[in-house]
Design a protein around this motif. Structure first.
Motif, PDB file in Angstrom:
ATOM      1  N   VAL A 106     -14.920   6.655 -10.236  1.00 28.99           N
ATOM      2  CA  VAL A 106     -13.643   6.854 -10.919  1.00 28.99           C
ATOM      3  C   VAL A 106     -12.497   6.872  -9.907  1.00 28.99           C
ATOM      4  CG1 VAL A 106     -13.841   9.379 -10.867  1.00 28.99           C
ATOM      5  CG2 VAL A 106     -12.375   8.304 -12.551  1.00 28.99           C
ATOM      6  N   LEU A 107     -12.749   7.379  -8.703  1.00 30.01           N
ATOM      7  CA  LEU A 107     -11.697   7.401  -7.683  1.00 30.01           C
ATOM      8  C   LEU A 107     -11.300   5.989  -7.279  1.00 30.01           C
ATOM      9  CD1 LEU A 107     -12.993  10.297  -5.400  1.00 30.01           C
ATOM     10  CD2 LEU A 107     -11.284  10.403  -7.211  1.00 30.01           C
ATOM     11  N   PHE A 108     -12.291   5.115  -7.223  1.00 26.50           N
ATOM     12  CA  PHE A 108     -12.004   3.724  -6.903  1.00 26.50           C
ATOM     13  C   PHE A 108     -11.172   3.088  -8.013  1.00 26.50           C
ATOM     14  CE2 PHE A 108     -13.393  -0.748  -7.420  1.00 26.50           C
ATOM     15  CZ  PHE A 108     -12.857  -1.261  -6.249  1.00 26.50           C
ATOM     16  N   LYS A 109     -11.509   3.403  -9.262  1.00 25.45           N
ATOM     17  CA  LYS A 109     -10.763   2.844 -10.388  1.00 25.45           C
ATOM     18  C   LYS A 109      -9.317   3.344 -10.392  1.00 25.45           C
ATOM     19  CE  LYS A 109     -13.682   0.198 -12.686  1.00 25.45           C
ATOM     20  NZ  LYS A 109     -13.398  -1.216 -13.029  1.00 25.45           N
ATOM     21  N   VAL A 110      -9.098   4.594  -9.982  1.00 25.96           N
ATOM     22  CA  VAL A 110      -7.732   5.110  -9.877  1.00 25.96           C
ATOM     23  C   VAL A 110      -6.945   4.299  -8.862  1.00 25.96           C
ATOM     24  CG1 VAL A 110      -6.345   7.083  -9.129  1.00 25.96           C
ATOM     25  CG2 VAL A 110      -8.315   7.443 -10.617  1.00 25.96           C
ATOM     26  N   LYS A 111      -7.593   3.975  -7.765  1.00 22.95           N
ATOM     27  CA  LYS A 111      -6.943   3.177  -6.724  1.00 22.95           C
ATOM     28  C   LYS A 111      -6.605   1.778  -7.247  1.00 22.95           C
ATOM     29  CE  LYS A 111      -7.807   1.604  -1.986  1.00 22.95           C
ATOM     30  NZ  LYS A 111      -8.809   1.565  -0.907  1.00 22.95           N
ATOM     31  N   VAL A 112      -7.514   1.179  -7.985  1.00 17.76           N
ATOM     32  CA  VAL A 112      -7.269  -0.143  -8.569  1.00 17.76           C
ATOM     33  C   VAL A 112      -6.102  -0.076  -9.547  1.00 17.76           C
ATOM     34  CG1 VAL A 112      -8.235  -1.984  -9.994  1.00 17.76           C
ATOM     35  CG2 VAL A 112      -9.665  -0.871  -8.271  1.00 17.76           C
ATOM     36  N   LEU A 113      -6.073   0.971 -10.373  1.00 12.42           N
ATOM     37  CA  LEU A 113      -4.980   1.130 -11.335  1.00 12.42           C
ATOM     38  C   LEU A 113      -3.638   1.213 -10.620  1.00 12.42           C
ATOM     39  CD1 LEU A 113      -4.006   1.665 -14.244  1.00 12.42           C
ATOM     40  CD2 LEU A 113      -4.403   4.102 -13.832  1.00 12.42           C
ATOM     41  N   GLN A 114      -3.605   1.954  -9.521  1.00 14.06           N
ATOM     42  CA  GLN A 114      -2.365   2.072  -8.751  1.00 14.06           C
ATOM     43  C   GLN A 114      -1.902   0.707  -8.256  1.00 14.06           C
ATOM     44  OE1 GLN A 114      -0.374   4.533  -8.184  1.00 14.06           O
ATOM     45  NE2 GLN A 114       0.953   3.564  -6.657  1.00 14.06           N
ATOM     46  N   VAL A 115      -2.843  -0.093  -7.763  1.00 15.88           N
ATOM     47  CA  VAL A 115      -2.500  -1.419  -7.243  1.00 15.88           C
ATOM     48  C   VAL A 115      -1.953  -2.309  -8.354  1.00 15.88           C
ATOM     49  CG1 VAL A 115      -3.448  -3.521  -6.224  1.00 15.88           C
ATOM     50  CG2 VAL A 115      -4.141  -1.294  -5.337  1.00 15.88           C
ATOM     51  N   VAL A 116      -2.599  -2.259  -9.533  1.00 14.91           N
ATOM     52  CA  VAL A 116      -2.192  -3.114 -10.651  1.00 14.91           C
ATOM     53  C   VAL A 116      -0.809  -2.718 -11.168  1.00 14.91           C
ATOM     54  CG1 VAL A 116      -2.688  -3.706 -13.056  1.00 14.91           C
ATOM     55  CG2 VAL A 116      -4.527  -3.693 -11.373  1.00 14.91           C
ATOM     56  N   LEU A 117      -0.578  -1.428 -11.369  1.00 16.45           N
ATOM     57  CA  LEU A 117       0.659  -0.981 -11.998  1.00 16.45           C
ATOM     58  C   LEU A 117       1.855  -0.968 -11.057  1.00 16.45           C
ATOM     59  CD1 LEU A 117      -0.587   1.924 -14.292  1.00 16.45           C
ATOM     60  CD2 LEU A 117      -0.261  -0.501 -14.823  1.00 16.45           C
ATOM     61  N   THR A 118       1.631  -1.056  -9.760  1.00 18.70           N
ATOM     62  CA  THR A 118       2.757  -1.071  -8.815  1.00 18.70           C
ATOM     63  C   THR A 118       2.976  -2.461  -8.243  1.00 18.70           C
ATOM     64  OG1 THR A 118       1.287  -0.412  -7.006  1.00 18.70           O
ATOM     65  CG2 THR A 118       2.461   1.338  -8.177  1.00 18.70           C
ATOM     66  N   GLY A 119       2.470  -3.469  -8.909  1.00 15.09           N
ATOM     67  CA  GLY A 119       2.698  -4.825  -8.450  1.00 15.09           C
ATOM     68  C   GLY A 119       2.037  -5.121  -7.132  1.00 15.09           C
ATOM     69  N   MET A 120       0.862  -4.501  -6.919  1.00  9.86           N
ATOM     70  CA  MET A 120       0.050  -4.774  -5.727  1.00  9.86           C
ATOM     71  C   MET A 120       0.731  -4.326  -4.435  1.00  9.86           C
ATOM     72  SD  MET A 120      -1.448  -8.421  -6.970  1.00  9.86           S
ATOM     73  CE  MET A 120       0.069  -8.789  -7.809  1.00  9.86           C
ATOM     74  N   ARG A 121       1.551  -3.253  -4.537  1.00 11.41           N
ATOM     75  CA  ARG A 121       2.095  -2.650  -3.331  1.00 11.41           C
ATOM     76  C   ARG A 121       1.101  -1.613  -2.816  1.00 11.41           C
ATOM     77  NH1 ARG A 121       6.535  -2.451  -6.756  1.00 11.41           N
ATOM     78  NH2 ARG A 121       6.253  -0.220  -7.057  1.00 11.41           N
ATOM     79  N   PRO A 122       1.295  -1.106  -1.608  1.00  7.75           N
ATOM     80  CA  PRO A 122       0.384  -0.080  -1.095  1.00  7.75           C
ATOM     81  C   PRO A 122       0.391   1.153  -1.982  1.00  7.75           C
ATOM     82  CG  PRO A 122       1.859  -0.876   0.631  1.00  7.75           C
ATOM     83  CD  PRO A 122       2.355  -1.444  -0.656  1.00  7.75           C
ATOM     84  N   ALA A 123      -0.715   1.867  -1.999  1.00  8.57           N
ATOM     85  CA  ALA A 123      -0.790   3.091  -2.787  1.00  8.57           C
ATOM     86  C   ALA A 123       0.297   4.063  -2.342  1.00  8.57           C
ATOM     87  CB  ALA A 123      -2.166   3.738  -2.607  1.00  8.57           C
ATOM     88  N   ASP A 124       0.902   4.772  -3.329  1.00  5.67           N
ATOM     89  CA  ASP A 124       1.945   5.713  -2.947  1.00  5.67           C
ATOM     90  C   ASP A 124       1.319   6.959  -2.335  1.00  5.67           C
ATOM     91  OD1 ASP A 124       1.042   7.397  -4.941  1.00  5.67           O
ATOM     92  OD2 ASP A 124       2.575   6.812  -6.383  1.00  5.67           O
ATOM     93  N   GLU A 125       2.174   7.851  -1.863  1.00  7.60           N
ATOM     94  CA  GLU A 125       1.693   8.990  -1.089  1.00  7.60           C
ATOM     95  C   GLU A 125       0.810   9.909  -1.910  1.00  7.60           C
ATOM     96  OE1 GLU A 125       3.461  12.565   1.745  1.00  7.60           O
ATOM     97  OE2 GLU A 125       4.801  11.152   0.742  1.00  7.60           O
ATOM     98  N   SER A 126       1.149  10.110  -3.210  1.00 10.22           N
ATOM     99  CA  SER A 126       0.375  11.039  -4.030  1.00 10.22           C
ATOM    100  C   SER A 126      -1.043  10.539  -4.251  1.00 10.22           C
ATOM    101  CB  SER A 126       1.068  11.252  -5.386  1.00 10.22           C
ATOM    102  OG  SER A 126       1.161  10.021  -6.088  1.00 10.22           O
ATOM    103  N   VAL A 127      -1.197   9.253  -4.564  1.00  8.88           N
ATOM    104  CA  VAL A 127      -2.527   8.689  -4.777  1.00  8.88           C
ATOM    105  C   VAL A 127      -3.301   8.660  -3.472  1.00  8.88           C
ATOM    106  CG1 VAL A 127      -3.798   6.627  -5.455  1.00  8.88           C
ATOM    107  CG2 VAL A 127      -1.812   7.333  -6.772  1.00  8.88           C
ATOM    108  N   ALA A 128      -2.634   8.264  -2.392  1.00  5.94           N
ATOM    109  CA  ALA A 128      -3.300   8.214  -1.093  1.00  5.94           C
ATOM    110  C   ALA A 128      -3.789   9.596  -0.689  1.00  5.94           C
ATOM    111  CB  ALA A 128      -2.346   7.662  -0.038  1.00  5.94           C
ATOM    112  N   HIS A 129      -2.976  10.622  -0.963  1.00  6.88           N
ATOM    113  CA  HIS A 129      -3.384  11.979  -0.602  1.00  6.88           C
ATOM    114  C   HIS A 129      -4.595  12.410  -1.417  1.00  6.88           C
ATOM    115  CE1 HIS A 129      -3.081  16.182   0.568  1.00  6.88           C
ATOM    116  NE2 HIS A 129      -3.142  16.500  -0.711  1.00  6.88           N
ATOM    117  N   MET A 130      -4.594  12.100  -2.711  1.00  6.21           N
ATOM    118  CA  MET A 130      -5.709  12.497  -3.576  1.00  6.21           C
ATOM    119  C   MET A 130      -7.002  11.852  -3.118  1.00  6.21           C
ATOM    120  SD  MET A 130      -6.214  11.977  -7.662  1.00  6.21           S
ATOM    121  CE  MET A 130      -6.503  10.230  -7.475  1.00  6.21           C
ATOM    122  N   LEU A 131      -6.927  10.600  -2.676  1.00  2.00           N
ATOM    123  CA  LEU A 131      -8.126   9.891  -2.243  1.00  2.00           C
ATOM    124  C   LEU A 131      -8.436  10.116  -0.779  1.00  2.00           C
ATOM    125  CD1 LEU A 131      -7.600   6.436  -4.019  1.00  2.00           C
ATOM    126  CD2 LEU A 131      -8.877   8.409  -4.821  1.00  2.00           C
TER     127      LEU A 131
END
Length: 288
Positions: free
Chosen positions: A191-216
């Motif tokens: 599920v953590l990997f899927k969260v990372k994928v969701l972040q990439v898809v919804l932010t137009g394939m930019r790097p993960a933001d700080e909150s997601v990066a911190h969680m992972l």
């Protein structure tokens, strides 16, 4: 927390040398190695002992009249003589966890994948810990082939099949093989990997933001997932985002059913860590 890298004393990266004992800790100078020695010595000695055991068991295998490395690759566990070596490798990997830096995790991952290459049936349970190591190292979808998958890490005993290559694997694939089934917790933590994928898809394939990066527990950098053709050519990011959210919810609920303490402990370690016990008046009591 992000994994540290570089010198174990000051964190300097570049032009560093490995500790000759454990080969996992890095130092930029002899002075910093000496300064860090007291803190590192226990882990270093334990890892060094495990390395000696691995080397001894490997030499014993290669000295056999029928060298398993010449005919048994992929089926090591079926050869009884290989089992001490496989156990030694597992012990080394576990002991290297005492050094929590990028270099140690990379070495652990290489060792686990080598075990998977030698024993495709995975009798030592390497697949249980490979996904977590890959996520922490951001190697969940490398530019090159890696012998494991994050969302579908499945056992393969047929050595004629491709070696679990995750290059260009579809990170949007369904999670039906997990949902509603009693599968080991490490697999459901995809599920953590899927969260990372969701972040990439919804932010137009930019790097993960700080909150997601911190969680992972990740460092901010461009994800290799964004280069995947299934995401790079994704025409309807909103629709894929809806699907990913449903997948994440299904995986989250399955993990919660398997262990209701896992998610709270992931967010706050103090939710599960027991309070220390103190000896007072002849009885053991919880320390306030």
């Amino acid at each position: 927390m992000s994994l540290p890298s570089g010198c174990g004393e000051c964190g300097k990266e570049g032009r560093v040398l490995r500790c000759s004992g454990c080969k996992a800790m890095m130092y930029c100078s002899v002075e910093h190695q000496t300064a860090h020695r007291q803190e590192h010595q226990s882990a270093c000695n334990a890892i060094r002992r495990c390395r000696v055991a691995v080397e001894k068991d490997e030499q014993a295998l290669r000295a056999l009249p029928d060298n398993p490395y010449t005919y048994g690759i992929g089926n090591f566990w079926k050869i009884l003589e290989t089992r001490p070596y496989m156990r030694s490798c597992a012990a080394l990997c576990n002991t290297m966890g005492k050094v929590r830096n990028v270099e140690s995790f990379e070495a652990q991952l290489d060792l686990l994948m080598e075990n998977l290459r030698l024993c495709r049936g995975d009798n030592m349970g390497s697949r249980d810990v490979i996904p977590g190591r890959m996520i922490r190292l951001q190697q969940d979808q490398d530019d090159g082939p890696r012998p494991a998958r994050i969302t579908t890490v499945i056992g393969v005993t047929n050595t004629t099949l491709p070696y679990l290559d995750i290059k260009d694997a579809n990170p949007l694939e369904p999670v039906d093989m997990f949902s509603g089934k009693l599968i080991d917790l490490p697999h459901l933590v995809s599920v953590l990997f899927k969260v990372k994928v969701l972040q990439v898809v919804l932010t137009g394939m930019r790097p993960a933001d700080e909150s997601v990066a911190h969680m992972l527990g990740l460092r901010l950098k461009h994800s290799t997932i964004a280069k995947n053709p299934d995401i790079a050519h994704c025409e309807d990011a909103w629709l894929e985002g809806v699907k990913l959210k449903a997948q994440i919810r299904a995986l989250y609920e399955d993990v919660h059913k398997l262990n209701p303490h896992f998610w709270p402990a992931l967010v706050d370690v103090n939710t599960w860590r027991p309070k220390p016990r103190c000896f007072r008046l002849g009885v053991w009591n919880r320390c306030e």
